[in-house]
Design a protein around this motif. Structure first.
Motif, PDB file in Angstrom:
ATOM      1  N   VAL A 227      51.629   6.248  36.128  1.00 17.10           N
ATOM      2  CA  VAL A 227      52.214   4.953  35.745  1.00 17.10           C
ATOM      3  C   VAL A 227      53.743   4.934  35.822  1.00 17.10           C
ATOM      4  CG1 VAL A 227      52.481   5.248  33.219  1.00 17.10           C
ATOM      5  CG2 VAL A 227      51.873   3.003  34.156  1.00 17.10           C
ATOM      6  N   VAL A 228      54.405   6.070  35.623  1.00 16.16           N
ATOM      7  CA  VAL A 228      55.869   6.032  35.532  1.00 16.16           C
ATOM      8  C   VAL A 228      56.546   5.823  36.899  1.00 16.16           C
ATOM      9  CG1 VAL A 228      57.931   7.341  34.868  1.00 16.16           C
ATOM     10  CG2 VAL A 228      55.970   7.270  33.327  1.00 16.16           C
ATOM     11  N   SER A 277      50.116  -2.104  36.238  1.00 14.71           N
ATOM     12  CA  SER A 277      51.030  -1.726  35.161  1.00 14.71           C
ATOM     13  C   SER A 277      52.463  -1.650  35.683  1.00 14.71           C
ATOM     14  CB  SER A 277      50.643  -0.355  34.600  1.00 14.71           C
ATOM     15  OG  SER A 277      49.381  -0.422  33.982  1.00 14.71           O
ATOM     16  N   PRO A 278      53.439  -2.077  34.863  1.00 13.72           N
ATOM     17  CA  PRO A 278      54.831  -1.999  35.308  1.00 13.72           C
ATOM     18  C   PRO A 278      55.267  -0.542  35.441  1.00 13.72           C
ATOM     19  CG  PRO A 278      54.713  -2.575  32.973  1.00 13.72           C
ATOM     20  CD  PRO A 278      53.305  -2.603  33.495  1.00 13.72           C
ATOM     21  N   VAL A 280      57.969   2.485  34.957  1.00 12.32           N
ATOM     22  CA  VAL A 280      58.899   2.721  33.854  1.00 12.32           C
ATOM     23  C   VAL A 280      60.116   3.422  34.433  1.00 12.32           C
ATOM     24  CG1 VAL A 280      59.132   3.617  31.521  1.00 12.32           C
ATOM     25  CG2 VAL A 280      56.862   3.031  32.387  1.00 12.32           C
ATOM     26  N   ASP A 281      61.184   2.650  34.585  1.00 12.57           N
ATOM     27  CA  ASP A 281      62.369   3.186  35.257  1.00 12.57           C
ATOM     28  C   ASP A 281      63.378   3.673  34.219  1.00 12.57           C
ATOM     29  OD1 ASP A 281      64.495   3.811  36.794  1.00 12.57           O
ATOM     30  OD2 ASP A 281      64.798   1.800  37.636  1.00 12.57           O
ATOM     31  N   PHE A 282      63.358   4.968  33.976  1.00  6.61           N
ATOM     32  CA  PHE A 282      64.243   5.508  32.949  1.00  6.61           C
ATOM     33  C   PHE A 282      65.694   5.565  33.410  1.00  6.61           C
ATOM     34  CE2 PHE A 282      60.153   6.795  31.275  1.00  6.61           C
ATOM     35  CZ  PHE A 282      60.315   6.617  29.910  1.00  6.61           C
ATOM     36  N   ALA A 284      67.073   2.895  34.320  1.00  6.25           N
ATOM     37  CA  ALA A 284      67.564   1.643  33.717  1.00  6.25           C
ATOM     38  C   ALA A 284      66.921   1.528  32.341  1.00  6.25           C
ATOM     39  CB  ALA A 284      67.187   0.450  34.595  1.00  6.25           C
ATOM     40  N   PRO A 285      67.369   2.381  31.408  1.00  4.80           N
ATOM     41  CA  PRO A 285      66.638   2.537  30.149  1.00  4.80           C
ATOM     42  C   PRO A 285      66.623   1.280  29.288  1.00  4.80           C
ATOM     43  CG  PRO A 285      68.745   3.695  30.053  1.00  4.80           C
ATOM     44  CD  PRO A 285      68.566   3.238  31.468  1.00  4.80           C
ATOM     45  N   ASP A 286      67.550   0.360  29.527  1.00  4.68           N
ATOM     46  CA  ASP A 286      67.630  -0.807  28.657  1.00  4.68           C
ATOM     47  C   ASP A 286      67.117  -2.086  29.312  1.00  4.68           C
ATOM     48  OD1 ASP A 286      68.703   0.741  26.564  1.00  4.68           O
ATOM     49  OD2 ASP A 286      70.658   0.702  27.580  1.00  4.68           O
ATOM     50  N   THR A 287      66.544  -1.939  30.488  1.00  5.24           N
ATOM     51  CA  THR A 287      65.943  -3.114  31.133  1.00  5.24           C
ATOM     52  C   THR A 287      64.489  -3.219  30.676  1.00  5.24           C
ATOM     53  OG1 THR A 287      67.309  -2.716  33.069  1.00  5.24           O
ATOM     54  CG2 THR A 287      65.420  -4.200  33.353  1.00  5.24           C
ATOM     55  N   PRO A 288      64.132  -4.326  30.018  1.00  4.82           N
ATOM     56  CA  PRO A 288      62.742  -4.443  29.557  1.00  4.82           C
ATOM     57  C   PRO A 288      61.753  -4.275  30.710  1.00  4.82           C
ATOM     58  CG  PRO A 288      64.066  -6.250  28.697  1.00  4.82           C
ATOM     59  CD  PRO A 288      64.927  -5.508  29.695  1.00  4.82           C
ATOM     60  N   LEU A 289      60.588  -3.725  30.368  1.00  2.76           N
ATOM     61  CA  LEU A 289      59.557  -3.559  31.402  1.00  2.76           C
ATOM     62  C   LEU A 289      59.248  -4.904  32.052  1.00  2.76           C
ATOM     63  CD1 LEU A 289      56.979  -1.176  29.655  1.00  2.76           C
ATOM     64  CD2 LEU A 289      59.043  -0.593  30.936  1.00  2.76           C
ATOM     65  N   SER A 290      59.316  -5.940  31.239  1.00  2.00           N
ATOM     66  CA  SER A 290      58.974  -7.280  31.752  1.00  2.00           C
ATOM     67  C   SER A 290      59.948  -7.728  32.833  1.00  2.00           C
ATOM     68  CB  SER A 290      58.959  -8.292  30.610  1.00  2.00           C
ATOM     69  OG  SER A 290      60.229  -8.319  29.975  1.00  2.00           O
TER      70      SER A 290
ATOM     71  N   PRO B  60      59.409  -4.257  25.237  1.00  2.00           N
ATOM     72  CA  PRO B  60      60.117  -2.971  25.153  1.00  2.00           C
ATOM     73  C   PRO B  60      60.792  -2.569  26.468  1.00  2.00           C
ATOM     74  CG  PRO B  60      57.774  -2.580  25.373  1.00  2.00           C
ATOM     75  CD  PRO B  60      57.947  -4.080  25.264  1.00  2.00           C
ATOM     76  N   THR B  61      61.807  -1.763  26.323  1.00  2.00           N
ATOM     77  CA  THR B  61      62.504  -1.148  27.451  1.00  2.00           C
ATOM     78  C   THR B  61      62.025   0.307  27.566  1.00  2.00           C
ATOM     79  OG1 THR B  61      64.250  -0.280  26.045  1.00  2.00           O
ATOM     80  CG2 THR B  61      64.549  -2.519  26.888  1.00  2.00           C
ATOM     81  N   PRO B  62      62.369   0.997  28.654  1.00  2.00           N
ATOM     82  CA  PRO B  62      62.049   2.427  28.732  1.00  2.00           C
ATOM     83  C   PRO B  62      62.594   3.207  27.533  1.00  2.00           C
ATOM     84  CG  PRO B  62      62.643   1.644  30.901  1.00  2.00           C
ATOM     85  CD  PRO B  62      62.892   0.502  29.944  1.00  2.00           C
ATOM     86  N   THR B  90      47.647  -3.507  32.328  1.00  2.00           N
ATOM     87  CA  THR B  90      47.949  -4.897  32.688  1.00  2.00           C
ATOM     88  C   THR B  90      49.422  -5.020  33.047  1.00  2.00           C
ATOM     89  OG1 THR B  90      48.370  -5.295  30.344  1.00  2.00           O
ATOM     90  CG2 THR B  90      46.173  -5.867  31.164  1.00  2.00           C
TER      91      THR B  90
END
Lengths: 733, 167
Positions: A227-228, A277-278, A280-282, A284-290, B60-62, B90
């Motif tokens: 997923v990451v 599933s989105p 997870v880009d660490f 860009a730790p502060d960019t929401p997954l959305s 949430p963010t990473p 999802t």
């Protein structure tokens, strides 16, 4: 001892000392867990058959399923690549990584990736590869190879892992407990996963209908790996394809139970990549997954590497049904004592490892460890897809034999009237033709021991035949069971049944007393007994991989027994390994109808006594136990046939107090314990049984065992006498 | 789904040492408050009229994933025989949110509990054929025995709690 045998013995000795304890503790735990766990299923046998049928069908239709899978994977937005061999697969994977400018690949556990050695290939291209399964990571840090297909670092104790981590990473506080070690690894690997560019997984199963792969894991690393990062490469053998999602069900229910004895592993990941599933880009730790733009890339790399040839090979095809659960490793007495570093080849280990190594690496790799399978058959009922693993080992042994050349055939000349084309080792030819040696042995008995009778000293036997001088040789009897039987008159009036007591080689020539006891017991129960002159079953040559010779025996035995069977007589067999021939292996050698007839007509002797008593025979005619305390060891193949309980029931009904061993095998296994390269392993395996029979509770119990080998092993390990259960219950005269 | 199935599910969770709580839609917030500690992340529940409390971070963010103590997500199915919950991957991030926190709270409708794997795979077959791309059959917390003894919490959650939504 020859240099090669000494080297093999030394390697086994060293592994027993350094890794045996750790491997033994875990594998025995897994094995006990399996027995408990499968009991939760309503229909375990039915589920295994269902799993088997799905695999048979899938391998039969493999090209068609792969075509279907290609369509579904591509319509899902992924790519399917079929790699001919390891180099082809590695090149493709490397190019995917290079296209992504990947600096780091994180991997979840995959035996197929071990097979192609993709880590080495990527590292050569300056791509960092990190194993995220904790056991695999330990091995990566230690630069060692897996010793078990499911629990790769099973050979390493907690203390050894702690030392490794403390030396390598020098943490502020030395790590000690399993909890501390796990949390340390979680933290280290968590960071490495965060910065990964590509995630590589294996796949336990892939369904052709939807392109869904199943990953069977417990740690959660495969979930993170998938997923990451935005790129997922899955590597699997072509045999992992099954038709539909619903077909996953029996495997999901069986794989954890069969392997590590868990009802189910923590996670069964069912993924149809590229997943929704989105990522997870660490970075860009502060960019929401959305708000993360997810553009996933998926590559399924299916590897042939010999598998399509295995599919065409009538003997090795079954190997492709294997779901790599490790049940055959965990149940195996030899594996429990040495682990996969001895009982394994280039990649795969354990009983089924022989089939895989023969198929993907070649006979040389399989030959390295093939002889560690003694054919005890305990894996056949443990295997969730009902693979006849001992048969695969026998076939591979036969093929290996045919590649060997020997210059010393004169040593066994005249003792080896076999059907083999030459090339079989002297040791194997000698044991494979044991019936002939036994005849000579009885001829010379008791004036001289049989080895002297053959004009061969123990030293010569050890040097050229590899028969360990530390092992006591069987004492052949001058009067065979057949001689004895012919010299007496049966005293049964108005018999209820007529039974043919099969004079196996050992009962006829060595353990004659158990044969006489069987005759007395059966006659006391109103059975007319015949002891015919029939050839040995072929078990001895079969266990040496001399299949043509074994088949020749099968035809002769059937010819010798057919009229008796036609006449409605029952075939009663004392030696369980011979009964197993009649009821299992003969299926490969005889026409179907013949096999059914001999299989259905034959009984283990105590099973037969049980049946007679159930049908009203007078138990009073046998020797009652009056509370006598018995320590009983059944025989591996007898238990595989489900016939252990009959002996226990007869003894209990007659008033004996029975304690039964629960070790899988006594370690002797026919010729295995005689062979100088395996003698010490045989004794080590036997020490478990020895231990069970020497506890405070058991040490004064009368020892009985069903198999010839078990009795020989117990004789050498215990100071008290042993006997077959029929000798206990037979009237004294 | 019968009360027998729910009881079997609860027995299985008991065996796995996985906690479980029944809650009504109105009572969910209180139940979650008792289970989770800050910071808690979550994914909005797909059930009509059932909302996560405001203190659950649903975007949430990473960095939030890395720091999360708890992650609250829906579970699509409960499997009674095994005590498993099916966690669907999802686009709104159920998979990472259920995976990174020390505690995963799976919110499951009581009517979504099925007796065993045959029923579960009938459901899963339909799911995958209609385009869903990911489902994790999760049974208890993540675990490993690779370090010489069983440890709960390897790469994934160290603890799982199932909230059964009564209807």
């Amino acid at each position: 001892m020859s240099k090669a045998r000494e080297a093999k013995a030394a390697k086994i000795r060293q592994l027993m000392e350094t890794e045996g304890d750790a491997v033994g503790t875990s594998t025995r735990g897994f094995n006990e867990g399996r027995y408990e766990s499968v009991q939760t299923l309503d229909d375990y046998e039915g589920l295994k058959s269902e799993a088997r049928a799905i695999k048979e069908d899938a391998i039969e239709r493999l090209p068609e399923l792969i075509d279907q899978l290609r369509e579904t994977v591509e319509s899902n937005g992924g790519t399917l690549y079929i790699a001919d061999d390891a180099a082809d697969a590695n090149q493709y994977i490397r190019e995917v990584c290079e296209d992504k400018e990947a600096e780091r690949v994180v991997k979840s556990k995959s035996m197929t990736s071990e097979e192609i050695e993709v880590n080495e290939d990527l590292e050569a291209a300056d791509i960092d590869v990190v194993e995220t399964d904790l056991g695999e990571w330990v091995l990566q840090v230690a630069d060692e190879s897996p010793s078990h297909i499911v629990a790769p670092a099973i050979h390493k104790s907690r203390e050894a892992i702690a030392d490794l981590f403390n030396e390598t990473f020098e943490p502020d506080e030395p790590l000690e407990t399993a909890e501390e070690l796990t949390m340390f690894a979680r933290e280290q690997l968590g960071e490495l996963i965060e910065g990964a560019d590509v995630g590589m997984t294996g796949a336990n199963f892939i369904t052709a209908d939807t392109g869904t792969m199943a990953l069977v894991t417990s740690e959660g690393n495969a979930r993170k790996t998938a997923v990451v990062p935005d790129t997922h490469v899955a590597v699997a053998g072509v045999e992992k394809v099954i038709p539909t999602v619903e077909d996953l069900r029996p495997f999901v229910e069986l794989i954890g139970k069969s392997g590590t004895g868990q009802d189910i592993t923590s996670y069964i990941s069912l993924l149809t990549p590229p997943v929704e599933s989105p990522t997870v880009d660490f970075d860009a730790p502060d960019t929401p997954l959305s708000a993360t733009e997810t553009d996933r890339d998926f590559h399924l790399v299916l590897i042939d590497n010999g598998r399509f040839d295995m599919r065409e090979d009538d003997q090795l095809r079954e190997t492709l049904y294997c779901i790599r659960c490790s049940a055959c490793s965990n149940v195996c007495a030899n594996f429990q004592h040495v682990g996969g570093h001895a009982f394994g080849g280039e990649t795969y280990s354990g009983g089924i490892g022989t089939g895989w190594e023969a198929g993907v690496e070649g006979l040389d790799s399989a030959a390295e460890f093939n002889d560690l399978c003694t054919g005890c058959s305990r894996c056949t009922t443990a295997c969730p897809v009902e693979i006849d693993i001992p048969w695969i080992n026998t076939v591979v042994r036969d093929r290996v034999n045919r590649g060997e050349v020997s210059e010393l055939d004169w040593l066994v000349e005249g003792l080896t009237p076999d059907e083999e084309p030459g090339g079989v080792s002297l040791q194997k030819r000698f044991f494979g033709n044991f019936e002939t040696a036994a005849k000579v042995g009885s001829f010379f008995a008791p004036v001289s021991n049989w080895a002297a009778g053959l004009g061969v000293s123990r030293d010569i036997m050890e040097r050229f035949l590899g028969i360990d001088a530390r092992r006591e040789l069987p004492a052949f009897q001058r009067e065979t069971l057949k001689d004895w039987f012919e010299s007496r008159t049966s005293r049964v009036d108005d018999p209820v049944r007529t039974a043919v007591l099969y004079p196996d080689v050992y009962t006829n020539h060595v353990q004659v007393e158990r044969g006489k006891a069987a005759v007395r017991a059966l006659e006391a129960l109103g059975v007319d007994v015949i002891v015919p002159d029939v050839r040995s079953s072929g078990r001895a040559p079969l266990s040496q991989g001399m299949i043509a010779t074994a088949e020749d025996h099968a035809h002769d035995v059937y010819a010798g027994l057919a009229e008796h069977i036609d006449d409605g007589r029952d075939i009663v067999v004392i030696e369980p390994s011979d009964l197993a021939m009649f009821q299992s292996e003969y299926e490969k050698f005889l026409p179907e109808k013949s096999f059914e007839r001999i299989s259905e007509a034959s009984y283990e002797v105590m099973e037969y006594v049980f049946g007679l008593l159930e049908h009203g025979a007078d138990a009073g005619a046998l020797s009652a136990g009056a509370g006598e305390e018995i320590a009983y060891h059944s025989h591996c193949q007898q238990r595989t046939l489900g016939l252990e309980g009959h002996t226990e029931a007869v003894l209990s009904d007659l008033g004996y107090d029975v304690a039964t061993s629960d070790v899988e095998c006594c370690g002797m296994a026919g010729s295995f314990g005689y062979k100088s390269e395996y003698y010490e392993l045989s004794v080590d395996v036997g020490s478990e049984l020895q231990g069970q029979f020497q506890t405070d509770e058991n040490r004064d119990r009368t020892v009985v065992a069903s198999g010839t080998s078990c009795l020989e092993q117990l004789d050498s390990l215990l100071s008290r006498p042993t006997q077959h259960p029929i000798q206990l219950v037979a009237p004294r005269r | 789904m019968s009360t027998g199935t729910v009881a079997t599910f609860e027995d299985s969770l008991e065996r796995l040492e996985v906690g479980w709580t029944h809650a009504s839609s109105d009572g969910l917030a209180d139940v979650l408050e008792g289970l989770c500690s800050d910071p808690t992340i979550g994914v909005d529940l797909p059930y009509d009229g059932v909302d996560l409390p405001d203190w659950v971070n649903t975007d949430p963010t990473p960095a939030d994933l890395r720091e999360a103590n708890a992650g609250v997500t829906a579970a699509g199915l409960g499997i009674a025989d095994y005590g498993s919950v099916v966690v669907q991957g999802t686009p709104d991030g159920i998979e990472p949110v259920s995976l990174f926190g020390d505690l995963h709270v799976a919110v499951l409708r009581q009517s979504d509990i099925v007796p065993g794997m045959p029923e579960a795979f009938d459901w899963l077959g339909e799911e995958f054929r209609t385009g869903h791309s990911s489902a994790i059959i999760a049974t208890g917390p993540s675990a490993t025995a690779d370090m010489g003894a069983l440890v709960k919490g390897a790469h994934g959650p160290k603890e799982v709690h199932v909230v059964i939504l009564d209807e």
